[in-house]
Design a protein around this motif. Structure first.
Motif, PDB file in Angstrom:
ATOM      1  N   ARG A 306       1.012  -0.994   0.144  1.00 57.12           N
ATOM      2  CA  ARG A 306       0.492  -0.081  -0.134  1.00 57.12           C
ATOM      3  C   ARG A 306       1.116   1.209   0.105  1.00 57.12           C
ATOM      4  NH1 ARG A 306      -3.720  -3.389   2.483  1.00 57.12           N
ATOM      5  NH2 ARG A 306      -2.000  -3.816   4.982  1.00 57.12           N
ATOM      6  N   ILE A 307       0.511   2.070  -0.504  1.00 54.09           N
ATOM      7  CA  ILE A 307       1.004   3.512  -0.691  1.00 54.09           C
ATOM      8  C   ILE A 307       0.479   4.460  -0.114  1.00 54.09           C
ATOM      9  CG2 ILE A 307       1.945   5.296  -2.401  1.00 54.09           C
ATOM     10  CD1 ILE A 307       2.051   3.257  -4.871  1.00 54.09           C
ATOM     11  N   SER A 308       1.089   5.028   0.440  1.00 54.72           N
ATOM     12  CA  SER A 308       1.098   6.224   2.063  1.00 54.72           C
ATOM     13  C   SER A 308       1.356   7.303   1.656  1.00 54.72           C
ATOM     14  CB  SER A 308       1.020   5.897   3.459  1.00 54.72           C
ATOM     15  OG  SER A 308       2.672   6.207   3.356  1.00 54.72           O
ATOM     16  N   LEU A 309       0.068   8.306   2.293  1.00 58.30           N
ATOM     17  CA  LEU A 309       0.646  10.104   1.187  1.00 58.30           C
ATOM     18  C   LEU A 309       2.147  10.164   2.241  1.00 58.30           C
ATOM     19  CD1 LEU A 309      -1.535  13.370   2.012  1.00 58.30           C
ATOM     20  CD2 LEU A 309       1.279  13.492   2.849  1.00 58.30           C
ATOM     21  N   ASP A 310       2.761   9.689   3.244  1.00 53.37           N
ATOM     22  CA  ASP A 310       3.429  10.316   3.511  1.00 53.37           C
ATOM     23  C   ASP A 310       5.369   9.009   2.462  1.00 53.37           C
ATOM     24  OD1 ASP A 310       5.211  10.753   6.471  1.00 53.37           O
ATOM     25  OD2 ASP A 310       3.868  10.746   6.632  1.00 53.37           O
ATOM     26  N   GLU A 311       5.468   8.294   1.746  1.00 53.34           N
ATOM     27  CA  GLU A 311       5.033   7.144   1.090  1.00 53.34           C
ATOM     28  C   GLU A 311       5.818   8.083  -0.174  1.00 53.34           C
ATOM     29  OE1 GLU A 311       5.445   3.076   0.796  1.00 53.34           O
ATOM     30  OE2 GLU A 311       3.976   3.613   1.941  1.00 53.34           O
ATOM     31  N   HIS A 312       4.889   8.790  -0.939  1.00 53.15           N
ATOM     32  CA  HIS A 312       4.006   9.774  -1.932  1.00 53.15           C
ATOM     33  C   HIS A 312       5.119  10.627  -1.904  1.00 53.15           C
ATOM     34  CE1 HIS A 312       2.910  11.310  -5.488  1.00 53.15           C
ATOM     35  NE2 HIS A 312       1.993  12.511  -4.284  1.00 53.15           N
ATOM     36  N   TYR A 313       5.012  11.981  -0.408  1.00 56.19           N
ATOM     37  CA  TYR A 313       5.743  13.092  -1.023  1.00 56.19           C
ATOM     38  C   TYR A 313       7.595  12.307  -0.250  1.00 56.19           C
ATOM     39  CZ  TYR A 313       7.593  17.148   1.745  1.00 56.19           C
ATOM     40  OH  TYR A 313       8.049  18.255   1.701  1.00 56.19           O
ATOM     41  N   PHE A 314       8.082  11.330   0.403  1.00 54.26           N
ATOM     42  CA  PHE A 314       8.818  11.781   0.811  1.00 54.26           C
ATOM     43  C   PHE A 314       9.706  10.943  -0.767  1.00 54.26           C
ATOM     44  CE2 PHE A 314      13.031   8.597   1.869  1.00 54.26           C
ATOM     45  CZ  PHE A 314      13.208   9.304   3.015  1.00 54.26           C
ATOM     46  N   ALA A 315       9.599  10.793  -1.330  1.00 54.72           N
ATOM     47  CA  ALA A 315       9.914   9.779  -2.564  1.00 54.72           C
ATOM     48  C   ALA A 315       9.948  10.963  -3.492  1.00 54.72           C
ATOM     49  CB  ALA A 315       9.742   8.567  -3.343  1.00 54.72           C
ATOM     50  N   GLU A 316       8.909  12.003  -3.984  1.00 51.37           N
ATOM     51  CA  GLU A 316       8.842  11.979  -5.114  1.00 51.37           C
ATOM     52  C   GLU A 316       9.043  13.493  -4.908  1.00 51.37           C
ATOM     53  OE1 GLU A 316       6.454  13.201  -9.445  1.00 51.37           O
ATOM     54  OE2 GLU A 316       7.105  11.096  -7.349  1.00 51.37           O
ATOM     55  N   PHE A 317       8.657  14.750  -3.765  1.00 51.97           N
ATOM     56  CA  PHE A 317       9.107  15.324  -3.257  1.00 51.97           C
ATOM     57  C   PHE A 317      10.553  16.037  -2.271  1.00 51.97           C
ATOM     58  CE2 PHE A 317       5.013  15.648  -4.469  1.00 51.97           C
ATOM     59  CZ  PHE A 317       4.122  16.704  -5.750  1.00 51.97           C
ATOM     60  N   ALA A 318      10.558  14.950  -1.316  1.00 47.29           N
ATOM     61  CA  ALA A 318      11.247  15.045  -0.427  1.00 47.29           C
ATOM     62  C   ALA A 318      12.365  15.372  -0.773  1.00 47.29           C
ATOM     63  CB  ALA A 318      11.420  14.462   0.911  1.00 47.29           C
ATOM     64  N   ASP A 319      13.030  14.000  -1.063  1.00 41.67           N
ATOM     65  CA  ASP A 319      14.214  12.787  -1.278  1.00 41.67           C
ATOM     66  C   ASP A 319      14.977  13.510  -2.680  1.00 41.67           C
ATOM     67  OD1 ASP A 319      16.783  11.096  -1.619  1.00 41.67           O
ATOM     68  OD2 ASP A 319      15.274   9.328  -2.540  1.00 41.67           O
ATOM     69  N   LEU A 320      15.415  14.993  -3.012  1.00 38.24           N
ATOM     70  CA  LEU A 320      16.062  15.447  -4.120  1.00 38.24           C
ATOM     71  C   LEU A 320      16.435  14.595  -4.854  1.00 38.24           C
ATOM     72  CD1 LEU A 320      15.803  18.700  -2.149  1.00 38.24           C
ATOM     73  CD2 LEU A 320      14.159  17.598  -3.497  1.00 38.24           C
ATOM     74  N   ASP A 321      18.062  13.879  -4.265  1.00 37.81           N
ATOM     75  CA  ASP A 321      18.733  13.447  -5.132  1.00 37.81           C
ATOM     76  C   ASP A 321      18.151  11.910  -5.610  1.00 37.81           C
ATOM     77  OD1 ASP A 321      19.065  12.008  -2.405  1.00 37.81           O
ATOM     78  OD2 ASP A 321      21.149  12.459  -2.458  1.00 37.81           O
ATOM     79  N   GLY A 322      17.499  11.551  -4.478  1.00 42.06           N
ATOM     80  CA  GLY A 322      16.927   9.741  -5.185  1.00 42.06           C
ATOM     81  C   GLY A 322      17.659   8.861  -4.501  1.00 42.06           C
ATOM     82  N   ASP A 323      18.524   9.164  -3.694  1.00 43.75           N
ATOM     83  CA  ASP A 323      19.332   7.915  -2.859  1.00 43.75           C
ATOM     84  C   ASP A 323      18.516   7.110  -2.093  1.00 43.75           C
ATOM     85  OD1 ASP A 323      19.196   9.838  -1.281  1.00 43.75           O
ATOM     86  OD2 ASP A 323      21.540   9.733  -0.369  1.00 43.75           O
ATOM     87  N   GLY A 324      17.190   7.315  -1.551  1.00 47.97           N
ATOM     88  CA  GLY A 324      16.194   6.709  -0.987  1.00 47.97           C
ATOM     89  C   GLY A 324      16.476   7.040   0.627  1.00 47.97           C
ATOM     90  N   THR A 325      17.000   8.058   0.907  1.00 55.92           N
ATOM     91  CA  THR A 325      16.996   8.658   2.196  1.00 55.92           C
ATOM     92  C   THR A 325      17.366  10.556   2.050  1.00 55.92           C
ATOM     93  OG1 THR A 325      19.560   9.017   1.789  1.00 55.92           O
ATOM     94  CG2 THR A 325      18.641   7.110   3.537  1.00 55.92           C
TER      95      THR A 325
END
Length: 994
Positions: A306-325
């Motif tokens: 399941r995909i939560s809003l936190d997962e959506h924001y974390f990867a799509e917006f917050a993780d700018l360099d796309g390294d997963g952290t």
């Protein structure tokens, strides 16, 4: 109408953009000729509405032509000799107008590079790879009816919608009361009313920085997340009887069903939009096989499906360099930062970077962030209710598999979960494998501690290659290593083997193998390869057996017990069987002897004499002869009662000796019972050796034998060899190791022991774990369970495809003991002939033949008589002949004719007649007297001869006895000297009480 196709990324939530369309570093935000990189959190979503309206009116694949702000962006020569080289002006490319331009790029790349502040205005579909389709709003022309709902893609309306909700203080934040106005809109109101959505959960989730308010930026993210749901009118599937609002995340999630509906809906809408605006409809399409599944997998950051809003924001917006952290800089630019409250003091105390960075590595993973969302009571711990609500996937283990002793998940235990989750999720992404295939990040070491134990782990032979051994180590080989290498190769694991030193601390299994919780600094997980039966600690969990024939086995001596009849007869005579029977029979025989004497003495006194002593002996003799069915016939009853009683006694005798015959048979079977041990079920009544470490299994109670505990297999083997125990029940792994280390399997005449009956049915010893297995520490560390389950699952696959059996076949000679065969006559099985008795019998027959020949020799008889001072047989014969001649003469004299009566003298006073009668009587008396004297002399001679013969017989048999004993001693000595320890003498052993 410049839409691109949508990224139900929103709905399918976020994953790493690197996998779907390239890594996305923090880009610029270009407006006109100005390009700036957002440096504050409020600039991250500050997309100019007028500028983005220009993009909505253009075909997404041409967005890169909208901005060309001089040196602010990287340009390339589009033609000429410097084509594809960077340039600053047309002059650098040869002077042709328009030759130095921004290079063509996909809509996805363009947004990330030059319009990063407008990410919330597009929805990335994440396919096709390299140039994923972008979904956005666009001009509807005259097709407003068919394109109903496309206005939800217009990010320019988000700000106005928020302002309409912020009615209390107009401070840029929505309180819980103001937020209810948003929840009262369609379709959220219906979803809440039907318990498809929980209002409190939506507010808690939307409040990203946990300051108890929803800011304007948080509202934008919420709208971006909910848009696919609003467009497709699809809600998650209810898989249980519990309403979605009472389940994980209060129903605030996107699942596979909503993603599927969203992808189709978005594609249909984009196709229509492209056609209305005359754009190439090939710019959008539905996902091909596997693309939708891959899209969900990449955005499912916690593995919950399941995909939560936190997962959506974390990867799509917050993780700018796309390294997963999130680095500290990324965190500061994100809405997770409590400082995003702007001019209002931060209201959150549990959302700082230091608090969220649980492992202190300077970066925040999604699982670290998820702890903040799950901790709804903000006490720092996660209880069972919070765990279930936060949607921690069961695939990563149940709540009780991670918790502390008080039933909550404290920060330390959560760090174990983080390490385990991080290793698996990174492995899943790196190898494109779902959790069901047990992926593992190669940067998370798996240390497997191994102790050498042939034939499972042993030094690599000079002739074996590294690959032929197992492929995971170049110094050791063995069956277990070969299987483990195959398992880890299939799982794509790269374990490190650590061998246990001989002087390792053996106070406990934990200290000996050094297996404990994972190292949170290196994310190293510890495991142990066990190759012998061990009772593992409660904190450990183990895999299935690596050895197909693992389990308990029955070990006996290789050579069967031989029957020596004279020893059997001797033992039987002194056994309780015979003594009890003899005493009982004697008692009954004595009673019957009295009865038959008393019955028969009145009418058969000649056979059963009247005197008590003589009569009872007659009756006893008759009772013995009759009950044994010998029946000499010298004594027999004649009365009716006596005959009837005799019939009953005969039948009684048959029964008694039938019972005794059965006891004799049983006695012989007991002597040879060891030969009949074929499986564990036939051990009842025997004394069997077991290992102390298997005491808890209560094997003696299961198989009804007398238990004899041994500390080691060596001790059990010595006792079995010395016949102190009848068999051994032990784990096959321990038995095979003993055979190898003790060299029992390589003796001259083969192994003195053998395994009989195969592996004992595991169902009979249900509590017995396998011996050859991999174990890991699992107290509050479910990662150990994951590793052992991965090994078990792979072993099942190897069984199905036959590879495990193939490895076993390759290692057949090393794993299984050699057959019981030797070389030369010295290893031949014992002869069925009883050589000892045959030799003794032949010797005695020769001795007696010589003695008989000597006794019949006249010369020998003369010498013996002379030596003893007695008449020889010849002299006795001559005396007998003389006596017989004398008797003959006496008879002849008595039979001479009578004299004439005229010759008879006349006696005075007697008549002639009387005198003749007296003379006749005198003659008869004389003859009678002579005959009586002859009989008396004959009887005296006979008595003398009988005494002489008896003395000779006694001396003869005495000498014979001495000769027999001497011969027997000589023969036994010869046999011992010749055959030595190959003589097999059965010994009856009474159960040893423990």
């Amino acid at each position: 109408s410049g839409g691109g196709v949508v990224s139900w990324v929103l709905v399918a939530a976020i994953g790493l953009l690197a996998a779907a369309g390239g890594a996305h570093a923090q880009g610029q935000c270009c407006t006109g000729t100005a390009c700036n990189t957002p440096t504050t959190w409020d600039a991250m979503l500050s997309c100019p509405s007028s500028h983005w309206s220009t993009h909505m009116s253009r075909f997404p694949q041409t967005w890169h032509t909208i901005n060309n702000p001089g040196a602010a962006v990287t340009k390339q020569c589009l033609s000429g000799n410097r084509k594809f080289l960077t340039c600053a002006s047309d002059a650098d490319c040869g002077g042709a107008a328009g030759s130095c331009e921004m290079p063509a790029m996909s809509a996805h790349e363009y947004v990330n590079t030059y319009m990063s502040c407008c990410k919330h205005c597009v929805w990335n579909m994440k396919f096709p790879v390299g140039a994923p389709i972008q979904v956005t709003a666009g001009p509807v022309g005259g097709d407003a009816t068919e394109l109903t709902g496309i206005e939800n893609f217009d990010c320019n309306t988000f700000g106005a919608d928020f302002a309409a909700l912020d009615t209390e203080a107009s401070d840029g934040f929505l309180s819980r009361t103001e937020f209810n106005n948003f929840l009262n809109k369609v379709p959220l109101r219906q979803m809440i009313a039907t318990k498809m959505l929980d209002a409190d959960s939506v507010f808690w989730i939307a409040d990203l920085n946990k300051d108890k308010y929803v800011s304007s930026h948080e509202y934008i993210i919420l709208r971006h997340y909910l848009t696919p749901t609003l467009i497709s009118n699809a809600a998650p599937t209810q898989t249980t009887g519990t309403p979605l609002a009472e389940g994980p995340l209060g129903g605030m999630f996107v699942d596979s069903s909503t993603v599927s509906v969203w992808v189709t809906t978005a594609n249909n809408m984009m196709v229509r939009l492209y056609m209305v605006n005359g754009w190439d409809s090939a710019g959008t399409r539905e996902p091909r096989a596997g693309e939708e599944k891959e899209h969900r997998r990449l955005r499912d950051l916690d593995g919950s499906q399941r995909i939560s809003l936190d997962e959506h924001y974390f990867a799509e917006f917050a993780d700018l360099d796309g390294d997963g952290t999130l680095s500290k800089a990324e965190f500061d630019l994100s809405l997770f930062n409590p400082d995003t409250a702007g001019g209002v003091p931060a209201r959150s105390t549990k959302s700082t970077f230091a608090y969220m960075d649980l492992d202190g590595d300077g970066k925040i993973s999604f699982i670290e962030r998820k702890r903040i969302v799950a901790d709804r009571n903000e006490n720092g711990d996660i209880d069972a209710v919070e765990w279930e609500w936060a949607d921690y996937p069961i695939e990563y283990g149940p709540f009780k598999g991670h918790v502390y002793t008080d039933g909550t998940l404290k920060p330390e235990q959560y760090r174990y979960y983080m390490a385990y989750h991080g290793c698996t999720i990174r492995g899943s992404i790196a190898y494109s494998r779902p959790l069901s295939e047990y992926p593992w990040d190669e940067n998370c070491p798996i240390n497997i501690h191994v102790k050498a134990s042939v034939p499972f782990v042993s030094p690599l032979s000079a002739t074996a290659s590294r690959r032929s051994s197992h492929g995971i180590d170049s110094t050791n080989e063995g069956f277990a290593m070969r299987v483990l290498g195959n398992v880890t190769e299939r799982l794509l694991w790269k374990p490190q083997l650590k061998y246990i030193a001989a002087d390792a601390d053996k106070t406990s299994l934990e200290t000996e193998y050094g297996v404990g919780p994972p190292n949170l600094e290196t994310n190293a997980f510890e495991a142990a390869l066990l190759t012998q039966y061990e009772k593992t600690p409660e904190d450990w969990t183990c895999s299935k057996s690596l050895f197909p024939d693992d389990g308990f086995v029955l070990v006996t001596r290789s050579q069967d017990v031989s029957i020596v009849m004279y020893l059997i007869a001797g033992k039987l005579t002194g056994s309780p069987h015979f003594i009890n029977f003899f005493c009982t029979l004697f008692f009954f025989t004595l009673v019957v002897g009295h009865i038959i004497w008393f019955v028969e003495k009145w009418s058969n006194h000649e056979i059963f004499r009247s005197f008590y002593g003589e009569g009872v002996m007659d009756g006893l003799w008759w009772a013995i002869v009759t009950q044994t069915t010998v029946g000499y016939g010298d004594k027999a009853p004649i009365s009716g009662i006596g005959k009837s009683f005799a019939v009953l006694w005969m039948l009684f005798g048959l029964i008694m000796f039938g019972v005794f015959s059965g006891q004799v048979t049983n006695f012989i079977e007991e002597e040879t019972a060891l030969n009949n041990i074929a499986n564990a079920q036939s051990l009842a009544g025997f004394t069997v050796g077991t290992l102390v470490k298997t005491r808890d299994l209560q094997l003696s109670q299961i198989f009804a034998f007398t238990n004899h505990n041994c500390q080691t297999m060596m001790e059990c083997g010595d006792k079995l060899k010395n016949k102190k125990i009848s068999a051994i029940v032990a784990p096959r792994a321990d038995v095979l190791t003993y055979f190898q280390t003790s060299n029992a399997a390589f003796t001259t005449c083969g192994n003195p022991f053998k395994i009989v009956g195969g592996t004992i049915n595991p169902a009979l010893i249900a509590q017995a774990p396998p011996a050859v297995r991999v174990c890991a520490y699992t107290k509050s560390v479910y990662g150990g369970v994951y590793l052992t389950q991965g090994i078990s699952n792979t072993l099942d696959q190897m069984v199905e495809d036959g590879s495990l059996e193939a490895i076993l076949t390759e290692n057949q000679e090393k794993v299984y003991i050699p057959t019981d065969e030797g070389v030369g006559d010295e290893c031949a099985p014992p002869s069925p002939w009883d050589i000892t008795m045959i030799v003794i019998a032949l010797v005695l027959m020769g001795v007696y033949a010589v003695l008989i020949a000597i006794s019949e020799s006249e010369t020998a008889q003369e010498l013996i008589a002379k030596w003893r001072g007695r008449p020889s047989p010849r002299q006795l014969a001559e005396e007998e002949a003389a006596r017989e001649a004398e008797e003959e003469e006496s008879k002849e004299a008595a039979s001479k004719p009578k004299k004439d009566e005229h010759d008879v003298p006349k006696l005075p006073g007697l008549s002639q007649e009387h005198a003749e009668k007296m003379i006749d009587i005198s003659k008869k008396l004389g003859v009678f007297t002579a005959m009586q004297a002859t009989d008396i002399r004959r009887m005296q001679r006979e008595l003398k001869e009988q005494r002489y013969i008896l003395e000779r017989m006694l001396k003869f048999f005495g000498m014979c006895g001495i000769i027999v004993l001497v011969c027997l001693a000589i023969m036994v000595g010869i046999l011992i000297a010749v055959w030595g320890d190959k003589l097999q003498i059965a010994q009856y052993q009474y159960p040893e009480q423990k």
